[in-house]
Design a protein around this motif. Structure first.
Motif, short mmCIF file in Angstrom:
data_model
loop_
_atom_site.label_atom_id
_atom_site.label_comp_id
_atom_site.label_asym_id
_atom_site.label_seq_id
_atom_site.Cartn_x
_atom_site.Cartn_y
_atom_site.Cartn_z
N SER A 25 -40.18 2.81 4.94
CA SER A 25 -39.88 3.33 6.27
C SER A 25 -38.61 2.65 6.80
O SER A 25 -37.99 1.86 6.09
CB SER A 25 -41.06 3.07 7.21
N HIS A 26 -38.30 2.96 8.05
CA HIS A 26 -37.15 2.32 8.68
C HIS A 26 -37.58 1.00 9.32
O HIS A 26 -38.57 0.97 10.06
CB HIS A 26 -36.55 3.23 9.76
N ARG A 27 -36.81 -0.03 9.06
CA ARG A 27 -37.11 -1.37 9.58
C ARG A 27 -37.19 -1.39 11.12
O ARG A 27 -37.97 -2.13 11.69
CB ARG A 27 -36.02 -2.33 9.09
N GLY A 28 -36.33 -0.55 11.76
CA GLY A 28 -36.27 -0.58 13.23
C GLY A 28 -37.29 0.31 13.92
O GLY A 28 -37.36 0.35 15.15
N SER A 29 -38.11 1.03 13.13
CA SER A 29 -39.13 1.90 13.74
C SER A 29 -40.22 1.04 14.36
O SER A 29 -40.26 -0.17 14.18
CB SER A 29 -39.75 2.80 12.67
N ARG A 30 -41.12 1.70 15.08
CA ARG A 30 -42.21 0.93 15.68
C ARG A 30 -42.99 0.15 14.62
O ARG A 30 -43.25 -1.04 14.76
CB ARG A 30 -43.15 1.88 16.44
N LYS A 31 -43.37 0.86 13.54
CA LYS A 31 -44.14 0.18 12.49
C LYS A 31 -43.34 -0.94 11.86
O LYS A 31 -43.87 -2.00 11.53
CB LYS A 31 -44.62 1.19 11.43
N GLY A 32 -42.01 -0.70 11.69
CA GLY A 32 -41.14 -1.72 11.09
C GLY A 32 -41.08 -2.96 11.96
O GLY A 32 -41.17 -4.10 11.46
N ARG A 33 -40.97 -2.74 13.26
CA ARG A 33 -40.92 -3.90 14.18
C ARG A 33 -42.26 -4.62 14.20
O ARG A 33 -42.33 -5.84 14.24
CB ARG A 33 -40.53 -3.42 15.59
N THR B 97 -50.92 -0.73 11.92
CA THR B 97 -50.26 -2.02 12.14
C THR B 97 -50.62 -2.48 13.56
O THR B 97 -51.29 -1.76 14.29
CB THR B 97 -48.73 -1.87 12.02
N ALA B 98 -50.17 -3.66 13.92
CA ALA B 98 -50.40 -4.12 15.30
C ALA B 98 -49.17 -4.89 15.75
O ALA B 98 -48.46 -5.49 14.93
CB ALA B 98 -51.63 -5.01 15.36
N ASP B 99 -48.94 -4.85 17.08
CA ASP B 99 -47.78 -5.58 17.59
C ASP B 99 -48.16 -7.06 17.81
O ASP B 99 -49.29 -7.47 17.54
CB ASP B 99 -47.20 -4.91 18.84
N ALA B 100 -47.21 -7.83 18.32
CA ALA B 100 -47.43 -9.26 18.46
C ALA B 100 -48.61 -9.56 19.38
O ALA B 100 -49.28 -10.60 19.25
CB ALA B 100 -46.16 -9.93 18.97
N ALA B 101 -48.91 -8.64 20.33
CA ALA B 101 -50.03 -8.85 21.24
C ALA B 101 -51.35 -8.33 20.65
O ALA B 101 -52.39 -8.42 21.31
CB ALA B 101 -49.74 -8.16 22.58
N GLY B 102 -51.30 -7.77 19.46
CA GLY B 102 -52.52 -7.26 18.83
C GLY B 102 -52.82 -5.81 19.16
O GLY B 102 -53.86 -5.29 18.78
N ILE B 103 -51.91 -5.13 19.86
CA ILE B 103 -52.13 -3.71 20.19
C ILE B 103 -51.91 -2.88 18.92
O ILE B 103 -50.83 -2.96 18.32
CB ILE B 103 -51.13 -3.24 21.27
N PRO B 104 -52.91 -2.10 18.51
CA PRO B 104 -52.78 -1.38 17.24
C PRO B 104 -51.99 -0.08 17.36
O PRO B 104 -51.91 0.50 18.45
CB PRO B 104 -54.23 -1.09 16.86
N SER B 105 -51.44 0.38 16.25
CA SER B 105 -50.85 1.73 16.19
C SER B 105 -51.03 2.23 14.76
O SER B 105 -51.10 1.45 13.81
CB SER B 105 -49.38 1.71 16.60
#
Ligand SMILES: Cc1cc2nc3c(=O)[nH]c(=O)nc-3n(C[C@H](O)[C@H](O)[C@H](O)COP(=O)(O)O)c2cc1C
Length: 230
Positions: free
Chosen positions: A91-99, A65-73
């Motif tokens: 998964s959990h909605r509040g986890s990093r991937k969920g966010r 996945t990637a965050d709003a800035a495009g940083i991947p994980s």
């Protein structure tokens, strides 16, 4: 880029890496011209063949996945289903991937089945299941999985391992006592495939790469296929 670490450990590590091999043994043949019109039946066939060949945990996959800035994980999650709607996981909605999925609902999956030298990559939009679908996903799983989900707080900083042990014990007991317990943050997701790529490794490095891409109205079943240079 030159390497500067000349320590014995660094040498031993590099020697180990060079001694390891991929694409050895008897590998299956793959004819990319004798394939179904859509990727799902081929994916199901390959997962079945990986399981039959003894690949451990063939239903686990890397989810990027990637965050709003495009940083991947990226991390491993379990495949809960693959059907006409897409590839299912939870998964959990509040986890990093969920966010990250909330901010940017797109992802890539990657399966690797080394005993058969096969990789499958799937990418597309990710849709969040309803609370009812998420609850059904949670309760279809084992009591151990429910207990793990009940622990919660996924991806938050943990102050001490003892705290986790206490929470895990309490969750384990609750899962036995209350098999219908809900976990509000537990969320079912479906990745709707736009691209699915099948890679068959070959001992002589003549790997086969076959990509299916959503083609809208252009083909009867909505997919076009193309080979890629390995
Ligand atoms: C074999 C295996 C299967 C896993 N399956 C899941 C899963 O289905 N769902 C999940 O949330 N985490 C699963 N995890 C844990 C994730 O890899 C990851 O540690 C966790 O979800 C937190 O990721 P995040 O901080 O990027 O959100 C699994 C880990 C392994 C090694």
């Amino acid at each position: 880029m030159t390497t500067t670490d000349d320590s014995p450990e660094a040498h031993a590590f590099r020697d180990l890496l060079r001694s390891l091999r991929v694409w050895t043994g008897e590998l299956p043949a793959f004819d990319p011209y004798a394939v179904p019109d859509a990727p799902l039946p081929l994916f199901r066939q390959w997962l079945g063949e990986a399981a039959a060949a003894g690949v451990p945990e063939p239903h686990t996959m890397a989810l990027a996945t990637a965050d709003a800035a495009g940083i991947p994980s990226v991390r491993i999650v379990m495949l809960h289903d693959a059907d006409e709607n897409g590839w299912h996981f939870a998964s959990h909605r509040g986890s990093r991937k969920g966010r990250e999925l909330a901010a940017r609902p797109r992802a890539s999956l990657c399966f690797y089945w080394p005993l058969v030298a096969r990789q499958v990559r799937v990418s597309g939009e990710v849709v969040t299941g309803t609370p009812e679908e998420s609850s059904a996903d949670l309760h279809r799983r084992s009591p151990g999985a429910l207990a793990a989900a009940l622990v919660g707080h996924q991806s938050e900083v943990l102050d001490s391992y003892a705290e986790l042990e206490r929470a895990a014990d309490a969750s384990w007991e609750r899962a036995q006592r209350e098999p219908d317990a809900e976990v509000e943050s537990w969320t079912a997701y479906v990745l709707r495939p736009e691209e699915v790529e099948f890679f068959q490794g070959d001992a002589r490095r003549r790997h086969v790469r076959l990509r299916y891409r959503r083609a809208g109205e252009r083909t009867a079943d909505g997919w076009q296929r193309e080979l890629l240079w390995p």
